[in-house]
Design a protein around this motif. Structure first.
Motif, short mmCIF file in Angstrom:
data_model
loop_
_atom_site.label_atom_id
_atom_site.label_comp_id
_atom_site.label_asym_id
_atom_site.label_seq_id
_atom_site.Cartn_x
_atom_site.Cartn_y
_atom_site.Cartn_z
N LEU A 291 -2.29 9.39 -2.82
CA LEU A 291 -1.61 10.64 -3.15
C LEU A 291 -1.12 11.34 -1.89
CD1 LEU A 291 -3.96 12.09 -5.94
CD2 LEU A 291 -1.79 10.87 -6.23
N LYS A 292 -1.94 11.32 -0.84
CA LYS A 292 -1.55 11.97 0.42
C LYS A 292 -0.38 11.22 1.07
CE LYS A 292 -5.77 12.07 2.05
NZ LYS A 292 -6.99 12.35 2.86
N THR A 293 -0.44 9.90 1.09
CA THR A 293 0.64 9.13 1.70
C THR A 293 1.94 9.34 0.93
OG1 THR A 293 -0.87 7.48 2.59
CG2 THR A 293 1.42 6.81 2.34
N PHE A 294 1.89 9.28 -0.40
CA PHE A 294 3.10 9.50 -1.19
C PHE A 294 3.63 10.92 -1.00
CE2 PHE A 294 1.52 6.10 -4.43
CZ PHE A 294 1.88 5.10 -3.56
N ALA A 295 2.72 11.90 -0.90
CA ALA A 295 3.14 13.29 -0.67
C ALA A 295 3.85 13.42 0.68
CB ALA A 295 1.93 14.22 -0.74
N HIS A 296 3.29 12.78 1.70
CA HIS A 296 3.93 12.83 3.03
C HIS A 296 5.31 12.20 2.97
CE1 HIS A 296 3.28 12.42 7.66
NE2 HIS A 296 4.52 12.76 7.37
N MET A 297 5.44 11.11 2.25
CA MET A 297 6.73 10.46 2.11
C MET A 297 7.73 11.34 1.37
SD MET A 297 5.32 6.64 1.39
CE MET A 297 6.90 5.81 1.38
N ALA A 298 7.25 12.08 0.36
CA ALA A 298 8.14 12.99 -0.37
C ALA A 298 8.64 14.10 0.55
CB ALA A 298 7.41 13.58 -1.58
N VAL A 299 7.76 14.62 1.40
CA VAL A 299 8.16 15.63 2.38
C VAL A 299 9.21 15.03 3.31
CG1 VAL A 299 7.37 16.95 4.40
CG2 VAL A 299 5.99 16.93 2.31
N TYR B 5 5.57 3.92 5.31
CA TYR B 5 5.65 2.60 4.68
C TYR B 5 4.65 1.66 5.36
CZ TYR B 5 9.94 3.87 2.18
OH TYR B 5 10.86 4.46 1.36
N PHE B 6 4.58 1.74 6.67
CA PHE B 6 3.64 0.94 7.46
C PHE B 6 2.20 1.29 7.08
CE2 PHE B 6 1.25 0.35 11.50
CZ PHE B 6 1.50 -0.99 11.72
N HIS B 7 1.90 2.60 6.95
CA HIS B 7 0.56 3.02 6.53
C HIS B 7 0.24 2.53 5.12
CE1 HIS B 7 -0.36 5.27 10.06
NE2 HIS B 7 0.52 6.23 9.84
N ALA B 8 1.21 2.61 4.23
CA ALA B 8 0.99 2.15 2.85
C ALA B 8 0.60 0.68 2.84
CB ALA B 8 2.25 2.38 2.01
N LEU B 9 1.27 -0.12 3.65
CA LEU B 9 0.93 -1.53 3.75
C LEU B 9 -0.49 -1.72 4.27
CD1 LEU B 9 1.85 -4.57 3.69
CD2 LEU B 9 2.48 -4.24 6.09
N ASN B 10 -0.82 -1.01 5.34
CA ASN B 10 -2.13 -1.16 5.96
C ASN B 10 -3.26 -0.53 5.17
OD1 ASN B 10 -1.39 -2.74 8.24
ND2 ASN B 10 -0.41 -0.92 9.08
N GLN B 11 -2.95 0.38 4.26
CA GLN B 11 -3.96 0.98 3.39
C GLN B 11 -4.05 0.25 2.05
OE1 GLN B 11 -2.47 5.00 3.09
NE2 GLN B 11 -3.40 5.64 5.01
N ASN B 12 -3.31 -0.85 1.92
CA ASN B 12 -3.27 -1.63 0.69
C ASN B 12 -2.87 -0.79 -0.52
OD1 ASN B 12 -4.07 -4.14 1.86
ND2 ASN B 12 -6.14 -3.33 1.99
N LEU B 13 -1.91 0.11 -0.31
CA LEU B 13 -1.40 0.92 -1.40
C LEU B 13 -0.35 0.13 -2.17
CD1 LEU B 13 -1.02 4.40 0.35
CD2 LEU B 13 -3.01 3.42 -0.82
N ASP B 14 0.02 0.63 -3.32
CA ASP B 14 1.03 -0.01 -4.15
C ASP B 14 2.39 0.11 -3.46
OD1 ASP B 14 3.00 -0.59 -6.09
OD2 ASP B 14 1.64 0.01 -7.71
N LEU B 15 2.86 -1.00 -2.90
CA LEU B 15 4.11 -0.97 -2.13
C LEU B 15 5.34 -0.73 -3.01
CD1 LEU B 15 3.44 -3.78 0.50
CD2 LEU B 15 3.08 -1.32 0.69
N ALA B 16 5.25 -1.16 -4.28
CA ALA B 16 6.37 -0.88 -5.19
C ALA B 16 6.53 0.63 -5.37
CB ALA B 16 6.15 -1.56 -6.53
N LYS B 17 5.40 1.32 -5.49
CA LYS B 17 5.46 2.78 -5.61
C LYS B 17 5.94 3.39 -4.30
CE LYS B 17 2.07 3.49 -9.23
NZ LYS B 17 0.83 4.15 -9.65
N ALA B 18 5.40 2.94 -3.19
CA ALA B 18 5.80 3.49 -1.90
C ALA B 18 7.31 3.37 -1.71
CB ALA B 18 5.06 2.79 -0.76
#
Length: 194
Positions: A59-67, A81-94
């Protein structure tokens, strides 16, 4: 684009550590190092922000990306995007955050967090009592306070980077995810990391 403020020479140990961690030195650090006390304080606060755990990291990473998408900070989008990859977040969502309103991949909670991030980023802010209460009910006070301060910090970083003329450095190139362009909202197309 060349930053509007010249890059300062970092201490060798700091430079080497950043290259070891990220493959390159982040330009915001080099620009801020023109005022070392400020740069060190910013790094310390950013490190502390990274340890907060009341709110879900995605939620925090997506919020930062929205900002970043709203402000036009391609550097922030790139590194997140790099953090999302390294945090194993859903890359399709990112990949869809810059066009989240048109995308079908986000949960209702994620959509509200993205709306909250944009509402906080608006000038003046447009956060409503209803949106805040809805997030408070679902996240709880600690997570909502953390998310709010995190979004505030994201705004500071994105606005400083944009004012300094700092653009993406290619962090997202290693992610190999298709990046969506921001549509349907005022602001620059910042999804491209070129």
């Amino acid at each position: 684009m060349t930053p509007r403020v010249p890059k300062a020479e970092l201490p060798a140990e700091l430079r080497d550590n950043m290259i070891k961690q990220l493959g390159t030195v982040p330009e915001p650090v080099e620009v801020l190092w023109n005022q070392p006390q400020l740069a060190e304080a910013n790094q310390e606060f950013a490190a502390k922000v990274g340890t907060w755990d009341a709110a879900d990291p995605s939620l925090k990473t997506f919020a930062h990306m929205a900002v970043a998408a709203q402000v036009g900070c391609s550097w922030c989008l790139d590194v997140n995007y790099f953090h999302a990859l390294n945090q194993n977040l859903d890359l399709a969502k990112a990949s869809q955050v810059p066009r989240w309103r048109q995308s079908e991949v986000f949960t209702p909670l994620e959509r509200d967090v993205l709306a909250y991030a944009e509402a906080m980023t608006n000038t003046p802010p447009t956060v409503t009592d209803e949106l805040s209460q809805s997030l408070l009910d679902r996240l709880g006070p600690a997570a909502l306070v953390e998310l709010t301060v995190f979004i505030g910090f994201a705004n500071m970083a994105a606005r400083c980077n944009t004012a300094h003329g700092i653009t993406s450095q290619g962090y997202a190139d290693s992610c190999e995810i298709p990046l969506a362009s921001r549509t349907g909202h005022a602001g620059a197309d910042v999804a491209s990391t070129a």
